[in-house]
Design an enzyme around this catalytic site. Structure first.
Site, PDB file in Angstrom:
ATOM      1  N   PHE A   1       2.414  31.646  40.057  1.00 17.46           N
ATOM      2  CA  PHE A   1       2.836  31.593  41.485  1.00 17.46           C
ATOM      3  C   PHE A   1       1.653  32.166  42.311  1.00 17.46           C
ATOM      4  CE2 PHE A   1       5.679  35.210  40.352  1.00 17.46           C
ATOM      5  CZ  PHE A   1       4.607  36.446  40.374  1.00 17.46           C
TER       6      PHE A   1
ATOM      7  N   GLY B   1       9.956  33.081  39.148  1.00 14.90           N
ATOM      8  CA  GLY B   1       9.630  34.083  38.569  1.00 14.90           C
ATOM      9  C   GLY B   1      11.116  34.543  37.812  1.00 14.90           C
TER      10      GLY B   1
ATOM     11  N   HIS C   1       8.035  42.844  45.419  1.00 15.35           N
ATOM     12  CA  HIS C   1       7.961  44.351  45.426  1.00 15.35           C
ATOM     13  C   HIS C   1       7.002  44.664  44.357  1.00 15.35           C
ATOM     14  CE1 HIS C   1      10.959  45.793  42.281  1.00 15.35           C
ATOM     15  NE2 HIS C   1      10.303  44.817  41.743  1.00 15.35           N
TER      16      HIS C   1
END
Length: 439
Positions: A305, A250, A324
């Protein structure tokens, strides 16, 4: 001497020592310490490793706030907590590009003249700017005449931090306004679905809104400036010289891996992200580190992912501001897919805020077993206001994504379900890097 007075005097000593430590860091970086009226950024503002400064400021802010809260009448502090319109004034400054305009007026511009440029009533404009100047953002050089200073320069259109500021005064502020309603509404109260967060309820936007925010953050990350969280300090503290391959999961345009490629030229980097982000990433690397592209030290690979496993068998898998973004179920899915890629000596680095324990006995136990840092007494063990942004960021994640920042225990529970073992906590003063291996 009373015990309470002794505690207050201990706070005063902490304030003095922390301030001296911060001053030393500025002097070491070159030049004098900044003043509130400084009209340019200090060399330390551009430094990769600000951990020592941030550690000093963490103690300074926490001890100052605790001292003021203790000595001030409770009603005084309570009103100060809520009578805060700084964000609304900053929103006006951003919308009207006031900082950009003031660049052409280094000695300041009178609000009457500024009013003609941006078409806002001069008397009202002066009141807004005076609030910000009282906070140290802009300088009132003469009555109703304002100029830029070191803090207001952060709001310039070319400063990457402005993008995060804008996110908070726009989307987050609107979502926060209906936080109570989303906590009470039966449709949203007990859901952690991203489409049922406060921001979505207020703006009637779903995952596409979330995707746009992600792209805005990606566009806002320019790598020649110090970043907001001090995240790049990991480059100076983790022993990357021992490893030869890294996967930036990411990774966006490479806010982490681009400077990594410049410093550690022996590391072969894979950037995993969605196709839209990789289009921007290729352009960013062509501009920012073309030699890494030419020497095949970086590759770009599409990855969802949630459904795909990252490239296998690499040394390091790095995730910053990824976990998060998601509730526990989705986060566990990301980490389980990641676990399948690990080799016997692979390491996973999860780089986020880590919420600290507020109960001292728990904080001390965590420090003894995991090496976390506890604030000195009589401060609150989590450094109080010195660490307030991580708790505010936790609410930001709730408002924007129905997600959260996690305590260390939360992260341990999540990692166990994914088959990961915690090896070390790297405390970078504001954020932490949690280093995992395959369990």
């Amino acid at each position: 001497m009373s015990t309470n007075k002794t505690k207050l005097e201990s706070l005063l000593k902490l304030i003095n020592s922390a301030a001296q430590e911060a001053i030393t860091e500025y002097e070491k970086a070159g030049g004098d310490v900044p003043s509130i009226d400084s009209a340019e950024l200090h060399p330390l503002d551009h430094t990769l490793d600000q951990v020592a400064l941030k550690a000093a400021v963490r103690t300074l802010e926490g001890a100052c706030a605790q001292l003021c809260t203790t000595l001030a009448p409770p009603s005084h502090t309570a009103i100060n907590l809520v009578q805060v319109y700084d964000y609304a004034c900053v929103r006006v400054a951003l919308r009207e590009n006031i900082t950009d305009l003031l660049v052409d007026y280094p000695k300041g511009i009178h609000v009457n003249e500024l009013s003609k440029i941006i078409n806002i009533d001069a008397k009202k404009l002066a009141r807004l700017l005076r609030v910000l100047a009282t906070r140290g953002c802009y300088t009132e050089v003469e009555t109703d005449t304002f100029a830029n200073n070191r803090l207001s320069l952060i709001l310039h259109s070319e400063n990457p931090v402005r993008h995060m500021v804008s996110l908070h005064v726009e989307a987050v502020a609107k979502g926060a306004a209906v936080l109570h309603e989303t906590l009470k509404d039966s449709k949203t109260a007990y859901s952690d679905h991203p489409d049922l967060c406060s921001c979505h309820v207020r703006q009637q936007q779903g995952r596409y809104h979330r995707h746009l925010l992600r792209l805005d953050e990606t566009r806002g990350e320019t790598l020649e400036e110090s970043d907001i969280m001090g995240s790049r300090a990991v480059l100076a503290h983790f022993p990357f010289e021992k490893y030869s391959t890294l996967v930036d999961v990411g990774g966006g345009i490479g806010a982490f891996s681009l400077p990594l490629a410049r410093i550690h030229k022996h590391i072969k980097i894979t950037i995993h992200d969605l196709p839209e982000a990789l289009v921007q990433a290729r352009g960013a690397w062509a501009r920012g580190c073309p030699e890494a592209v030419q020497e095949n030290r970086v590759e770009f690979a599409e990855l969802d992912f949630f459904t795909q496993v990252p490239v296998k068998g690499k040394d390091i898998y790095y995730l910053r501001n990824i976990i998060h973004d998601w509730p526990d179920h989705e986060s566990a899915l990301i980490l389980r897919n990641l676990r399948q890629a690990l080799g016997p000596h692979s390491r996973v680095l999860i780089h986020d805020y880590v919420l600290r324990e507020l109960i001292r006995k728990h904080a001390l136990a965590e420090a003894a077993s995991l090496g976390t840092v506890v604030a000195p007494e009589p401060m609150l063990p989590n450094f109080g206001v010195g660490n307030i942004r991580m708790y505010q960021q936790d609410l930001t994640m709730l408002i924007l994504h129905n997600a959260k920042e996690r305590t260390l225990q939360n992260s341990l529970q999540l990692s166990i379900t994914a088959g990961l073992k915690l090896e070390k906590v790297w405390d970078l003063a504001e954020t932490c890097v949690l280093e995992f291996s395959a369990a």
